[in-house]
Scaffold this motif. Structure first.
Motif: not given
Length: 240
Positions: A200-221
């Motif tokens: 992983i170039p960013l050298q860490r696992f992702g956080q569940v909240e980071e996935v959630a931010y993307l999902v809610t953006f895609l659900a938004s206007e």
């Protein structure tokens, strides 16, 4: 108030998605199947989130639940198909049961819930958003996960086809493919540090909240002109 259904919405990535939508002011219906403790914990902590039990691989059970949700709220604005299981094993040792049981939940379950929800979205003519959760395994494949990778790859293709079929109804369908995310599923990995440093170039696992931010953006206007796309969120691990 907008109505969102989140399958597998009481634990892990799904729980984070449910909570982020709740913070954004949505009425959240979190669906679960087997983990009663996780469902109860979420309900106790956030009593305004509706919790529903459903086997998404059962077409009739899904139809009954989605009809109930629609009658209760009068609309469904967003669906997040997050529910999924893993049944890992090397290909030549994989039983038909292990293959079929996974596909019944991951792929057929996504089909069942999407079809039930899309019927109401189309009739209501108010548009809507569907976000499917795939995986980097569905993009790049993974040893010992042929069943899982096949199901997640199929979800990406399902997303692209649904996006084209329902675009005229102003229904946006997109996909999110997480890589290694800090969840109960990855907590038991013994080589997390090595994975982070070498893959992983960013050298860490992702956080569940980071996935959630993307999902809610895609659900938004703000994402109204985005449809049929797969968004990989993996810290730069694969070339998609």
């Amino acid at each position: 108030m907008k109505i969102v259904i989140v399958t597998g919405g009481t634990r892990g990535i799904g729980r984070a998605i449910s909570l982020e939508f709740f913070k954004e002011g949505y009425k959240v219906i979190a669906i679960y199947q087997g983990n009663e403790r996780a469902a109860q914990d979420l309900k106790e902590e956030f009593p305004n989130i509706e919790i529903e039990k459903c086997d998404i691989s059962d077409e009739k059970e899904v139809s009954i639940l989605v009809n109930k949700i629609y009658k209760r709220h009068g609309k469904i604005d967003c669906l997040v198909n997050n529910a999924g299981i893993t049944r890992d094993g090397y290909f030549l040792m994989m039983s038909n049961e292990k293959w079929n049981s996974l596909l019944n939940v991951n792929l057929t379950g996504t089909f069942n819930v999407s079809r039930a929800v899309l019927r109401f979205m189309k009739v209501k003519k108010l548009g809507g958003k569907i976000i499917n959760i795939s995986s980097t395994s569905g993009v790049a494949g993974q040893i010992g996960q042929t069943n899982y990778a096949a199901s997640k790859g199929a979800i990406i293709s399902l997303t692209k086809s649904l996006a084209k079929e329902f675009a005229s109804d102003k229904i946006n369908v997109n996909c999110v493919s997480p890589g290694f995310i800090e969840t109960d599923m990855t907590a038991s990995l013994k080589n997390k540090e090595m994975i982070s440093e070498t893959l992983i170039p960013l050298q860490r696992f992702g956080q569940v909240e980071e996935v959630a931010y993307l999902v809610t953006f895609l659900a938004s206007e703000k994402a109204n002109y985005i449809t049929g796309k797969n968004f990989v969120i993996d810290g730069g691990m694969i070339n998609d």
